[in-house]
Design an enzyme around this catalytic site. Structure first.
Site, short mmCIF file in Angstrom:
data_model
loop_
_atom_site.label_atom_id
_atom_site.label_comp_id
_atom_site.label_asym_id
_atom_site.label_seq_id
_atom_site.Cartn_x
_atom_site.Cartn_y
_atom_site.Cartn_z
CD GLU A 1 36.02 51.97 32.88
OE1 GLU A 1 36.39 51.21 33.79
OE2 GLU A 1 36.79 52.38 31.99
CE1 TYR B 1 35.48 53.50 36.12
CE2 TYR B 1 34.11 52.40 37.75
CZ TYR B 1 34.96 52.35 36.66
OH TYR B 1 35.28 51.13 36.12
#
Lengths: 383, 294
Positions: A189, A101
């Site tokens: 993101e 991530y």
């Protein structure tokens, strides 16, 4: 402006962030053509701005053209939590060794940017933050300095990414920073950021929110517009340049200033009513703007009464009152209006409203009294 | 006494030749504010209804002794205007301009902190501030403000700031200074900065704080009030029933944790001993009770 995944990937590609080869499609035939071009196996992904599309059946693997056709047919038109799928993104399926991530956003309390990297990607990052906060490596980035490679490397190391992913992840982070910074994003993101079995790191998903205030220096954003699906009330409001959010109640709301509009919703709720919308007409409340606002509210069948709440700071009371009277004349309203007018020259404004008062146009001196009157009217009671 | 501005404040208007700049320069001047000049490099040497126009803020400052600016230039030029004012040695910069990109705000906020730590920036995207009867910089309708204290007001919202002034004025309660800090992501002056200034101001005996949903500024203010403030605080937070605003995705949610809702903010403030009204009128009533017991 929130981008769809495929738009986010197009934006990433501008900054050389590696993404899977793919294409977007609005029809089944376009989908098959995009799948042929990407090379099988492919993933067919519903483009909706809501989480949980995988669980809803909006993401499917296809080994050949026949399967790609069947999945596109099933996914296009699918309803995912109230969002109808109009676009699919088809990309070459990646072999995944690890899922990570990475993100950048503004930390408003520290007033610096925040980088976050985790080895626990591919899952809901909020639950990782709750259950295992140490699994997320964070660093504040000074906007005057930017992200340097040493900091990127520290982040990757602190997050515990596999050693073979380090160089690739640092490279992606540096490019993602440029996309966030030069690209004027509120948020970028990647979840998951993947490591493939042959040691490559690339973005399997893209979440990008652009800062609308920076649109003046990003002509390339034009291609992202007009794709989002709006409620017809929202679309009309947008056309008229009004800040509007549709809700489900029966009291239509018009106020000047976002804070006062929010406060108006609160007060209507507190006196037992349900707001039909949030509508901020901004500082000036002339006849043109007011008529536009009333037109938007008028398209909402559920509205039984309209509450106009104006505190005149920039605009004088008599101008606001004239605007309301003029708009009232121009728009054939289905619901009665209650007005609360305060601020600069409120007395003069109220005097003008008084001349036009009727069962369909009621004026009250305070916010709470006006809210009560609007809710009574919505319930069919004349206040 | 008051905070940030008083009768000695001398204001230069950056953007005075624009329609908004001209309108508010004259309106603030008519209120009694010392508007000593304006800037526009192309119109230096002219005047706006008697207010002299200078090429630069530095020139305006050396000619007039100005110590404050009001910025009303378009968003694209506002970051440069803020830095120009700071470099010219201006102590108080009030930036009313809305629509400035968040990355620009983060840059000039940090540049001021690093290079001009004694310069105060209020805004951007704020209604300005007023010390009633002495100095009004910005959009606030001065007629609604009753002066003389004992209440200081700090607010994140424009029209709700006027609403708060109206609620107190209607009850005959005076205000020391009313500061609209603006609702943008990177405000130059925070709730805490204003609360600290009001705590130190002799004229201010109680503070009214108007917050709204989003971010965690109200929660941080609550912590400051609990730890640092002796003066009573009354608050209202707009948006209990508002639809969730712009979603910042998961990363944004992590930054602010579970904070951000009006309810969470009200709970935090109440836990810090703040009296919280459910609407502006109720907050006004609560403040009347506080003032009666001072």
């Amino acid at each position: 402006m929130d981008l769809f995944e495929y738009q986010g990937k197009q934006y990433f590609a501008r900054y050389d962030i590696p993404v899977s080869p793919g294409g977007m499609a609005r029809t089944i035939d376009e989908a098959v053509a995009a799948a042929d071009a990407a090379g099988y196996p492919v993933v067919v992904k519903a483009q909706v701005q809501v989480g949980g599309r995988g669980k809803a059946g909006g993401i499917k693997l296809a080994a050949d053209a026949g399967e790609a056709r069947r999945h596109a047919e099933a996914i296009l038109g699918m309803d995912i939590k109230g969002h109808v799928v109009k676009i699919v993104w088809i990309e070459h399926a990646s072999d995944i060794a690890k899922e990570y991530y990475a993100s950048f956003t503004l930390d408003r309390s520290v007033k610096k940017h925040l980088a976050m990297v985790s080895a626990k990607g591919g899952v809901d990052i909020e639950s990782v933050a709750d259950e295992d906060p140490d699994a997320i490596a964070k660093a504040h980035i000074d906007p005057l300095v930017g992200l340097d490679e040493a900091t990127a490397r520290q982040l990757v190391d602190a997050a515990g990414l596999d050693v073979e992913a380090h160089d690739g992840a640092v490279d992606v982070l540096m490019k993602l920073w440029r996309c966030y910074d030069e690209g004027d994003a509120d948020l970028v993101e990647i979840n998951p950021l993947i490591l493939t079995p042959d040691g490559k790191v690339h973005a399997l998903d893209a979440k990008v929110t652009l800062d609308d205030n920076a649109a003046f220096r990003h002509p390339e954003w034009d291609e992202f517009r007009g794709v989002a699906q709006l409620d017809p009330r929202d679309a009309l409001a947008k056309e008229k340049g009004l800040q509007y959010i549709g809700l489900d109640g029966e009291v239509g709301i018009i106020a000047n200033g976002a804070g006062l509009a929010m406060s108006t919703l609160d007060v209507v709720n507190q006196v037992g009513g349900k707001p039909a919308n949030f509508l901020d007409i901004g500082g000036g409340a002339n006849a043109e703007v007011m008529a536009g606002a009333l037109e938007v509210i008028n398209t909402d069948e559920k509205v039984k009464a309209i509450f106009i709440n104006i505190f005149g700071g920039i605009t004088k009371g008599e101008e606001v009152a004239k605007g309301i009277v003029e708009a009232f004349r121009r728009v054939d309203l289905k619901a009665p209006i209650v007005i609360r007018l305060d601020g600069t020259n409120a007395e003069e404004g109220r005097a003008i409203l008084k001349e036009h008062e009727s069962e369909r146009l009621v004026s009250k001196p305070t916010m709470v009294e006006a809210a009560k009157a609007a809710v009574a009217l919505a319930n069919g009671v004349q206040p | 006494m008051s905070i940030f501005v008083d009768e000695k404040t001398k204001v230069v208007v950056q953007g005075i030749t624009g329609s908004q700049g001209r309108f508010y320069a004259l309106r603030n001047q008519a209120y009694g504010t010392q508007v000593v000049g304006g800037t526009n490099p192309k119109k230096a040497g002219t005047d706006v209804d008697g207010i002299p126009v200078f090429a630069t803020v530095a020139e305006a400052r050396s000619e007039t002794g100005a110590n404050a600016t009001m910025i009303l230039v378009p968003a694209a030029g506002a970051p440069a205007a803020v830095m120009e004012a700071a470099e010219a040695g201006i102590e108080l910069i009030v930036c009313l301009t809305e629509g400035i990109p968040a990355h620009d705000e983060a840059r000039f906020y940090n540049a001021l902190k690093r290079d001009f730590p004694s310069t105060r920036l209020i805004g951007p995207n704020c209604p300005g501030l007023i010390t009633p009867g002495k100095c009004n910089i910005g959009f606030t309708p001065g007629d609604d403000a009753l002066g003389g204290g004992p209440v200081g007001i700090v607010s994140r919202s424009g029209t709700l700031t006027y609403q708060a002034l109206g609620e107190l004025g209607g009850k005959g309660i005076g205000v020391s200074t009313c500061v609209g800090i603006g609702g943008d992501p990177v405000p130059g002056t925070s709730f805490i900065d204003c609360l600290a200034a009001f705590e130190a101001d002799a004229e201010t005996k109680a503070v009214m704080m108007i917050g709204e949903i989003g971010g965690s500024a109200e929660e941080e203010a609550a912590e400051f009030i609990r730890a640092e403030m002796s003066k009573p605080v009354v608050a209202y937070v707009a948006g209990v029933t508002a639809p969730p605003g712009k979603k910042m995705g998961h990363a944004g949610a992590i930054v602010s944790g579970s904070k951000g809702t009006a309810q969470a903010k009200m709970d935090a403030l109440e836990a810090a001993g703040v009296k919280v009204g459910r609407n502006p009128t109720e907050a006004g009533d609560l403040m009347a009770g506080v003032v009666a017991r001072l």
